[in-house]
Design a protein around this motif. Structure first.
Motif, PDB file in Angstrom:
ATOM      1  N   ALA A  41     -14.011 -56.679 -17.315  1.00 14.00           N
ATOM      2  CA  ALA A  41     -14.210 -55.547 -16.935  1.00 14.00           C
ATOM      3  C   ALA A  41     -12.864 -55.522 -16.614  1.00 14.00           C
ATOM      4  CB  ALA A  41     -14.922 -55.056 -16.298  1.00 14.00           C
ATOM      5  N   ARG A  42     -11.941 -54.088 -16.483  1.00 13.34           N
ATOM      6  CA  ARG A  42     -10.769 -53.779 -16.230  1.00 13.34           C
ATOM      7  C   ARG A  42     -11.098 -52.983 -14.952  1.00 13.34           C
ATOM      8  NH1 ARG A  42      -5.363 -54.636 -18.625  1.00 13.34           N
ATOM      9  NH2 ARG A  42      -6.086 -56.502 -20.534  1.00 13.34           N
ATOM     10  N   GLY A  43     -10.139 -53.065 -14.080  1.00  7.52           N
ATOM     11  CA  GLY A  43     -10.256 -52.443 -12.707  1.00  7.52           C
ATOM     12  C   GLY A  43      -9.569 -51.339 -12.515  1.00  7.52           C
ATOM     13  N   PRO A  44      -9.055 -50.483 -11.746  1.00  8.27           N
ATOM     14  CA  PRO A  44      -8.272 -49.689 -11.485  1.00  8.27           C
ATOM     15  C   PRO A  44      -6.965 -50.561 -10.993  1.00  8.27           C
ATOM     16  CG  PRO A  44      -9.239 -49.658  -9.386  1.00  8.27           C
ATOM     17  CD  PRO A  44     -10.383 -50.488 -10.255  1.00  8.27           C
ATOM     18  N   LEU A  45      -7.488 -52.023 -10.775  1.00  4.46           N
ATOM     19  CA  LEU A  45      -5.946 -52.879  -9.976  1.00  4.46           C
ATOM     20  C   LEU A  45      -5.611 -53.929 -11.620  1.00  4.46           C
ATOM     21  CD1 LEU A  45      -7.058 -53.926  -7.071  1.00  4.46           C
ATOM     22  CD2 LEU A  45      -5.113 -52.489  -7.717  1.00  4.46           C
ATOM     23  N   GLY A  46      -6.448 -53.886 -12.357  1.00  2.00           N
ATOM     24  CA  GLY A  46      -5.835 -53.827 -13.997  1.00  2.00           C
ATOM     25  C   GLY A  46      -6.911 -55.834 -14.148  1.00  2.00           C
ATOM     26  N   GLN A  97     -23.271 -52.262 -12.423  1.00  2.00           N
ATOM     27  CA  GLN A  97     -23.004 -50.595 -12.314  1.00  2.00           C
ATOM     28  C   GLN A  97     -21.652 -50.663 -11.560  1.00  2.00           C
ATOM     29  OE1 GLN A  97     -24.000 -47.559 -13.051  1.00  2.00           O
ATOM     30  NE2 GLN A  97     -26.035 -48.494 -13.601  1.00  2.00           N
ATOM     31  N   LEU A  98     -20.629 -51.789 -10.962  1.00  2.00           N
ATOM     32  CA  LEU A  98     -19.875 -51.686 -10.979  1.00  2.00           C
ATOM     33  C   LEU A  98     -18.529 -52.316 -10.989  1.00  2.00           C
ATOM     34  CD1 LEU A  98     -20.439 -52.314  -6.434  1.00  2.00           C
ATOM     35  CD2 LEU A  98     -19.353 -49.913  -8.114  1.00  2.00           C
ATOM     36  N   LEU A  99     -19.164 -52.804 -12.063  1.00  2.10           N
ATOM     37  CA  LEU A  99     -17.747 -53.609 -12.692  1.00  2.10           C
ATOM     38  C   LEU A  99     -17.115 -53.040 -13.381  1.00  2.10           C
ATOM     39  CD1 LEU A  99     -19.578 -57.227 -15.213  1.00  2.10           C
ATOM     40  CD2 LEU A  99     -17.585 -56.836 -13.555  1.00  2.10           C
ATOM     41  N   PRO A 100     -17.096 -51.725 -14.480  1.00  3.24           N
ATOM     42  CA  PRO A 100     -15.851 -51.288 -14.628  1.00  3.24           C
ATOM     43  C   PRO A 100     -15.175 -50.062 -13.950  1.00  3.24           C
ATOM     44  CG  PRO A 100     -18.711 -50.062 -15.514  1.00  3.24           C
ATOM     45  CD  PRO A 100     -18.549 -51.427 -14.505  1.00  3.24           C
ATOM     46  N   GLY A 150     -11.560 -68.768 -10.363  1.00  8.75           N
ATOM     47  CA  GLY A 150     -11.983 -70.073 -11.832  1.00  8.75           C
ATOM     48  C   GLY A 150     -12.601 -68.817 -12.994  1.00  8.75           C
ATOM     49  N   ILE A 151     -13.593 -68.466 -13.392  1.00  9.90           N
ATOM     50  CA  ILE A 151     -14.001 -67.761 -14.515  1.00  9.90           C
ATOM     51  C   ILE A 151     -12.827 -66.841 -15.050  1.00  9.90           C
ATOM     52  CG2 ILE A 151     -15.680 -65.825 -15.192  1.00  9.90           C
ATOM     53  CD1 ILE A 151     -18.146 -66.117 -13.544  1.00  9.90           C
ATOM     54  N   TYR A 152     -12.484 -66.135 -14.080  1.00  4.09           N
ATOM     55  CA  TYR A 152     -11.206 -65.404 -14.558  1.00  4.09           C
ATOM     56  C   TYR A 152      -9.928 -65.635 -15.691  1.00  4.09           C
ATOM     57  CZ  TYR A 152      -7.610 -61.327 -14.857  1.00  4.09           C
ATOM     58  OH  TYR A 152      -6.739 -61.076 -15.435  1.00  4.09           O
ATOM     59  N   THR A 153      -9.476 -66.809 -14.482  1.00  4.74           N
ATOM     60  CA  THR A 153      -8.478 -68.015 -15.291  1.00  4.74           C
ATOM     61  C   THR A 153      -9.279 -68.683 -16.652  1.00  4.74           C
ATOM     62  OG1 THR A 153      -8.109 -68.627 -12.753  1.00  4.74           O
ATOM     63  CG2 THR A 153      -7.083 -69.382 -14.981  1.00  4.74           C
ATOM     64  N   VAL A 154      -9.979 -69.380 -16.916  1.00  2.00           N
ATOM     65  CA  VAL A 154     -10.610 -69.521 -17.647  1.00  2.00           C
ATOM     66  C   VAL A 154     -11.175 -68.156 -19.252  1.00  2.00           C
ATOM     67  CG1 VAL A 154     -13.023 -71.001 -19.314  1.00  2.00           C
ATOM     68  CG2 VAL A 154     -11.640 -71.331 -16.832  1.00  2.00           C
ATOM     69  N   PHE A 155     -11.625 -67.141 -18.454  1.00  2.00           N
ATOM     70  CA  PHE A 155     -12.605 -66.401 -20.184  1.00  2.00           C
ATOM     71  C   PHE A 155     -11.102 -66.049 -20.098  1.00  2.00           C
ATOM     72  CE2 PHE A 155     -16.413 -68.357 -18.615  1.00  2.00           C
ATOM     73  CZ  PHE A 155     -16.872 -68.754 -19.446  1.00  2.00           C
ATOM     74  N   ARG A 156      -9.993 -65.703 -18.852  1.00  2.00           N
ATOM     75  CA  ARG A 156      -9.494 -64.185 -19.637  1.00  2.00           C
ATOM     76  C   ARG A 156      -8.179 -64.620 -19.610  1.00  2.00           C
ATOM     77  NH1 ARG A 156      -7.901 -60.950 -21.926  1.00  2.00           N
ATOM     78  NH2 ARG A 156      -5.972 -59.406 -21.738  1.00  2.00           N
ATOM     79  N   LEU A 157      -7.234 -65.978 -19.060  1.00  5.14           N
ATOM     80  CA  LEU A 157      -6.611 -65.941 -18.998  1.00  5.14           C
ATOM     81  C   LEU A 157      -5.883 -67.157 -20.414  1.00  5.14           C
ATOM     82  CD1 LEU A 157      -4.970 -66.330 -15.474  1.00  5.14           C
ATOM     83  CD2 LEU A 157      -4.747 -64.312 -16.777  1.00  5.14           C
ATOM     84  N   SER A 160     -20.683 -56.856 -25.892  1.00  9.03           N
ATOM     85  CA  SER A 160     -21.295 -55.362 -25.717  1.00  9.03           C
ATOM     86  C   SER A 160     -20.631 -54.359 -25.350  1.00  9.03           C
ATOM     87  CB  SER A 160     -22.750 -55.225 -25.782  1.00  9.03           C
ATOM     88  OG  SER A 160     -22.970 -55.187 -24.251  1.00  9.03           O
ATOM     89  N   GLY A 161     -20.042 -54.603 -23.652  1.00 11.39           N
ATOM     90  CA  GLY A 161     -19.538 -54.095 -22.581  1.00 11.39           C
ATOM     91  C   GLY A 161     -19.790 -52.702 -22.590  1.00 11.39           C
TER      92      GLY A 161
END
Lengths: 514, 143
Positions: free
Chosen positions: B137-142, B84-87, B123-130, A412-413
């Protein structure tokens, strides 16, 4: 024959490289999840649904992946039962009785191997049962009108607590709570908003994935937080596995047991209100009565390991019959599999067999393939899965939590859904403390919409005459079973429960008492 | 006692639910039974079950002590903050903190918690995003 033609079509679909890969991945992940205490088949499948959904998998590969996880978890549950005397999931409870004594006698490898083979036999024969029984049930289901469906849904809720249910009032409360969640949002037929309290995010309802992941996965994290001192004290001593290939003599010795208990387990799985836990219990106690002449059951008899494992895997296969043919699941894990179908926008039930035969038969073929894979994975690689038991919860549980967040955020984002999920996690924890079963809540959220639609459709057709709800012999039959299924456990439940737990009086308190 | 309180809460929820259902504005093009009957049925079951808890409570569950209860509430608060902080901070940074907190509270040493936080997040970033290409969620640093 018709069935074989459909089945071979199914194999054509399932034997693509992509689907084989998903089946292998699912079997592997499922076995790990089943082996880990605290992460049973339902939570395992639950955290993976949103992921399968956001990865944009087509329905067939997604279903293949997740049902392989389901079957895999049924296999994996026995590993911790045998090695640690802690059932990895509820159906594996009975496996502790003879599995752990075998492990203590240095025959852990044999116990793992024979239980692996028993699981295979149970699941393999049950899948054949599914092939032949499901189309028959579909023929009956085609006679159902809206009134019969409404009765059928009621039946599903009434019998969900099962014969060993502790408190039927709590099951009923749980079902009502789940149905209430399902009524939140825009009413489809009149377009009015219900129970939204003016909150825009609630207009399209509460996403059932949020409810499932919150209740099953996050509540587990809270339970671990509450108990972590206890689990830290318990150090796992490495147990000698011993030989991991069973002798032919042992297999031959256990074969009659496996075949008998498979039949029993399958029937228990198909019937509403029984499920895998009862399947393994009936299987074990019947075998004990039948073949235990020397009183070796409970002291490390290999047949005592084969019986419950064949029974619970057969029941897992049997439970898929009502789920696929009627769209009404009879157990927690099949409820989660129903969620998979609904998330993929597929409505299970009789029409599934005519409208999406590729999905059904591809899935069934995948079950056969998955079964063979699981047998191959489980006999030589069982050492790897026993390593998994060494991952401490303090590392594992945060990962479970984070993957839950990733999955729901992917769907859902929205942070709103994440917050709702946390709230459901806490609610799930509180309900579990109060001994309220979570499965009816989840099933209520899943089926609420269809149940209400059928009720309103039936009454619209009859122009408001409530007599239509009991207007056919079929409907009356369903109501009768529903009432009996609800009342029986109140009378016989205490007796059955005390027997199920009698053998385990000396166990350490386990955390996976769900 | 817990069950009696639970029953009282359940009954209150059922009543609020009925009250809310009764305020649903019916549309002029309603079907025969309208949007209210099903909620009323649900509330009836819920109310009866709640009454039963109050009259015939089960044995008392083992509630955690105040410390553990605080622990659970804090974990829930951390998760709400995480949502709340994710985005705002992005996936990786928020996840390091949330995982480290949970891991620490589940009995890891502070250093080890931070390590497992960093490893889990990447680990999660590598598996799920890459590898799988999921949108996190993308922060200010991308990231």
């Amino acid at each position: 024959m018709d069935v074989f033609a459909s089945l071979s079509d199914g194999f054509l679909i399932a034997l693509s490289w992509e689907n084989l890969m998903f089946a292998l991945l699912g079997c592997f992940l499922g076995t790990i999840m089943g082996a880990l205490p605290g992460l049973g088949p339902s939570n395992g499948v639950a955290i993976l649904i949103p992921l399968a959904f956001t990865l944009g998998l087509a329905p067939t590969p997604a279903l293949i992946l997740l049902t392989s996880v389901y079957y895999g978890a049924m296999y994996g549950g026995r590993v911790s039962s045998i090695l640690l005397n802690i059932p990895g999931d509820e159906p594996a409870l009975m496996t502790c009785l003879d599995g752990y004594p075998m492990a203590q006698a240095g025959r852990a490898g044999e116990a793992l191997a024979i239980s692996g083979i028993a699981s295979f036999v149970g699941a393999f024969i049950a899948t054949w049962g599914l092939v032949f029984l499901a189309p028959q049930l579909v023929k009956v289901a085609l006679l159902f009108g809206p009134a019969e469906y409404f009765a059928l849904f009621t039946l599903a809720f009434a019998t969900l607590g099962g014969l060993s249910s502790k408190n039927q009032a709590k099951s009923a409360f749980a079902a009502a709570l789940g149905l209430a969640f399902a009524t939140v949002g825009m009413d489809d037929q009149t377009g009015v908003a219900r129970f939204t309290f003016g909150e825009v995010h609630l207009f399209d309802g509460i996403d059932f994935l949020v409810v499932i992941v919150g209740m099953f996965a996050l509540s587990e994290v809270f339970i671990f937080l509450e108990h972590h001192k206890a689990s830290d004290l318990k150090h796992v001593e490495p147990i000698k596995i011993g030989r991991i290939t069973p002798s032919w003599a042992l297999i031959k010795y256990c074969t009659p047991t496996m075949l008998r208990t498979t039949g029993l387990g399958f029937i228990a799985g198909v019937l509403p209100g029984a499920g895998a836990s009862l399947g393994s219990f009936i299987a074990y106690s019947m075998e004990k009565r039948l073949v235990d002449k020397k009183g070796t059951f409970g002291k490390g008899d290999p047949r005592g390991v084969a019986a419950p494992e064949a029974g619970n895997n057969a029941a897992a296969g049997g439970a898929l019959v009502p789920m696929l043919a009627l769209g009404v699941p009879g157990s927690g894990t099949t409820a989660v599999l129903l969620a998979v179908l609904l998330a993929m926008n597929i409505t299970p039930g009789p029409l599934l067999f005519t409208q999406n035969p590729d999905v059904v038969w591809g899935l069934i073929a995948a079950l056969f393939i998955g079964n063979v894979m699981l047998l191959i994975l489980n006999i030589p690689m069982v050492g790897l899965f026993t390593r998994v038991l060494l991952i401490p919860p303090r590392v594992l549980m945060p990962i479970v939590a984070m993957i839950s967040f990733v999955g729901i955020y992917g769907v859902s984002g929205s942070t709103f859904d994440l917050m709702v999920m946390v709230i459901f996690g806490v609610l799930g924890w509180a309900l579990r403390k109060l001994d309220v079963p979570l499965v009816p809540v989840v099933l209520g959220t899943l089926l609420g919409y269809a149940m209400e639609v059928n009720l309103r459709r039936a009454l619209t057709i009859s122009d408001g005459d409530y007599g239509v709800l009991v207007g056919s012999p079929l409907a009356i039959g369903l109501w009768t079973v529903a009432i009996l299924g609800f009342v029986f456990p109140i009378i016989f439940g205490p007796m059955l429960r005390s027997r199920m737990h009698a053998g385990r009086a000396t166990d350490p308190k386990d955390l996976t008492d769900e | 006692m817990s069950d009696r309180i639970f029953g009282a809460i359940g009954l209150a929820i059922a009543l609020i639910y009925v009250w809310q259902a009764s305020t649903i504005e019916e549309s002029f093009m309603s079907d025969v039974i309208g949007p209210k009957l099903f909620p009323y049925l649900i509330a009836t079951v819920m109310g009866l079950a709640s009454l039963f808890f109050m009259l015939r409570p089960d044995e008392e569950p083992v509630w955690p002590g105040f410390g553990k209860l605080f622990e659970i509430i804090m974990a829930a608060v951390v998760m709400l903050f995480y949502a709340q902080l994710l985005p705002v901070l992005g996936f990786v940074i928020s996840t390091i903190f949330a995982t480290a907190y949970l891991s620490w509270r589940l009995g890891s040493t502070p250093i080890m918690s931070l390590v497992s936080g960093v490893l889990t997040a990447f680990g999660i970033y590598t598996v799920f995003r890459l590898i799988l290409g999921l949108s996190l969620a993308r922060g200010p640093l991308g990231f």
